[in-house]
Design a protein around this motif. Structure first.
Motif, PDB file in Angstrom:
ATOM      1  N   ILE A  27      37.831  -1.686  38.838  1.00  0.00           N
ATOM      2  CA  ILE A  27      36.588  -0.941  38.608  1.00  0.00           C
ATOM      3  C   ILE A  27      36.833   0.466  39.106  1.00  0.00           C
ATOM      4  N   GLU A  28      36.961   1.370  38.180  1.00  0.00           N
ATOM      5  CA  GLU A  28      37.140   2.745  38.584  1.00  0.00           C
ATOM      6  C   GLU A  28      35.790   3.427  38.529  1.00  0.00           C
ATOM      7  N   GLU A  29      35.346   3.850  39.676  1.00  0.00           N
ATOM      8  CA  GLU A  29      34.082   4.557  39.729  1.00  0.00           C
ATOM      9  C   GLU A  29      34.348   6.050  39.696  1.00  0.00           C
ATOM     10  N   ASN A  34      31.313  14.638  39.934  1.00  0.00           N
ATOM     11  CA  ASN A  34      31.155  15.453  41.142  1.00  0.00           C
ATOM     12  C   ASN A  34      32.155  16.592  41.217  1.00  0.00           C
ATOM     13  N   VAL A  35      33.390  16.337  40.772  1.00  0.00           N
ATOM     14  CA  VAL A  35      34.419  17.377  40.883  1.00  0.00           C
ATOM     15  C   VAL A  35      34.095  18.596  40.027  1.00  0.00           C
ATOM     16  N   THR A  36      33.250  18.409  39.022  1.00  0.00           N
ATOM     17  CA  THR A  36      32.857  19.524  38.164  1.00  0.00           C
ATOM     18  C   THR A  36      31.866  20.450  38.869  1.00  0.00           C
ATOM     19  N   ILE A  37      31.064  19.875  39.762  1.00  0.00           N
ATOM     20  CA  ILE A  37      29.993  20.639  40.397  1.00  0.00           C
ATOM     21  C   ILE A  37      30.461  21.133  41.768  1.00  0.00           C
ATOM     22  N   ALA A  38      30.511  22.461  41.920  1.00  0.00           N
ATOM     23  CA  ALA A  38      30.940  23.032  43.198  1.00  0.00           C
ATOM     24  C   ALA A  38      29.844  22.866  44.243  1.00  0.00           C
ATOM     25  N   PRO A  46      19.473  17.041  41.400  1.00  0.00           N
ATOM     26  CA  PRO A  46      20.385  16.040  40.841  1.00  0.00           C
ATOM     27  C   PRO A  46      20.405  14.770  41.681  1.00  0.00           C
ATOM     28  N   ARG A  47      20.743  13.679  41.031  1.00  0.00           N
ATOM     29  CA  ARG A  47      20.904  12.392  41.725  1.00  0.00           C
ATOM     30  C   ARG A  47      22.351  11.957  41.604  1.00  0.00           C
ATOM     31  N   LEU A  48      22.815  11.299  42.649  1.00  0.00           N
ATOM     32  CA  LEU A  48      24.166  10.769  42.615  1.00  0.00           C
ATOM     33  C   LEU A  48      24.229   9.583  41.666  1.00  0.00           C
ATOM     34  N   ALA A  49      25.290   9.514  40.885  1.00  0.00           N
ATOM     35  CA  ALA A  49      25.479   8.396  39.957  1.00  0.00           C
ATOM     36  C   ALA A  49      26.914   7.905  40.101  1.00  0.00           C
ATOM     37  N   ARG A  50      27.061   6.616  40.322  1.00  0.00           N
ATOM     38  CA  ARG A  50      28.419   6.050  40.378  1.00  0.00           C
ATOM     39  C   ARG A  50      28.688   5.398  39.034  1.00  0.00           C
ATOM     40  N   VAL A  51      29.521   6.044  38.258  1.00  0.00           N
ATOM     41  CA  VAL A  51      29.711   5.648  36.866  1.00  0.00           C
ATOM     42  C   VAL A  51      30.982   4.812  36.737  1.00  0.00           C
ATOM     43  N   ILE A  93      29.001   2.618  31.098  1.00  0.00           N
ATOM     44  CA  ILE A  93      28.728   3.808  30.291  1.00  0.00           C
ATOM     45  C   ILE A  93      29.175   3.576  28.850  1.00  0.00           C
ATOM     46  N   THR A  94      28.322   3.948  27.918  1.00  0.00           N
ATOM     47  CA  THR A  94      28.683   3.816  26.507  1.00  0.00           C
ATOM     48  C   THR A  94      28.298   5.091  25.776  1.00  0.00           C
ATOM     49  N   GLU A  95      29.098   5.414  24.785  1.00  0.00           N
ATOM     50  CA  GLU A  95      28.777   6.583  23.969  1.00  0.00           C
ATOM     51  C   GLU A  95      27.680   6.205  22.997  1.00  0.00           C
TER      52      GLU A  95
END
Length: 161
Positions: free
Chosen positions: A11-13, A30-34, A108-113, A118-120
């Protein structure tokens, strides 16, 4: 001899943020948002396109504040009481633009994806600065195309000056 059975489940979160915009949620790793910062003074830029809301100062740097909604052909959002600036790490298209910021409509809220959750969404058409529409844990969200946003801003800078 039998090989040991593998019991670990992969499970890669991806730690992500759900960022409320006008009429939609953005989903970004998260890495996208400074940083998410309070709304501060915005210095308007003369003759700028409607999506370029002006410049803000973050950590002693001047950062362009963009409207994701207007870039996608929608109405300009107002600054609400819960609005914030989301400072985004750019993808490195140009070293002169390490960050861009967007106006949010709430915290924003934290989301562990995880991949399982997740589906397109096939039923939604991507607008120019949307990478993908997704469903995650029962919520609909949009993954922004940060690189396209960077390129649009850099194109504006290089053609208008």
């Amino acid at each position: 001899m039998r090989a040991p059975q593998r019991i670990e489940k992969k499970i890669e979160e991806v730690a992500s943020l759900l960022i409320p915009l006008q009429g939609r949620m953005l989903l970004a790793p998260n890495v996208t948002i400074a940083e998410i910062v309070p709304v501060a003074q915005v210095i308007p830029v003369e003759n700028a396109p409607a999506w370029y809301l002006g410049n803000c100062t973050w950590r002693e740097q001047t950062i362009p504040l963009l409207s994701f909604e207007v870039m996608n052909g929608e109405d300009k959002p107002g600054v609400a009481q819960r609005s914030r600036f989301a400072v985004i790490n750019t993808t490195g298209v140009n070293e002169s633009l390490p960050f861009i910021a967007i106006l949010t409509q709430g915290l924003p809220r934290l989301a562990r994806v995880t991949e399982e959750e997740i589906t397109e969404r096939e039923d939604a058409d991507n607008k120019p600065f949307e990478l993908m529409h997704v469903s995650w844990a029962g919520e609909e969200a949009v993954i922004p195309n940060v690189e396209a946003m960077e390129r649009a801003f850099l194109d504006y800078l290089h053609h208008d000056h």
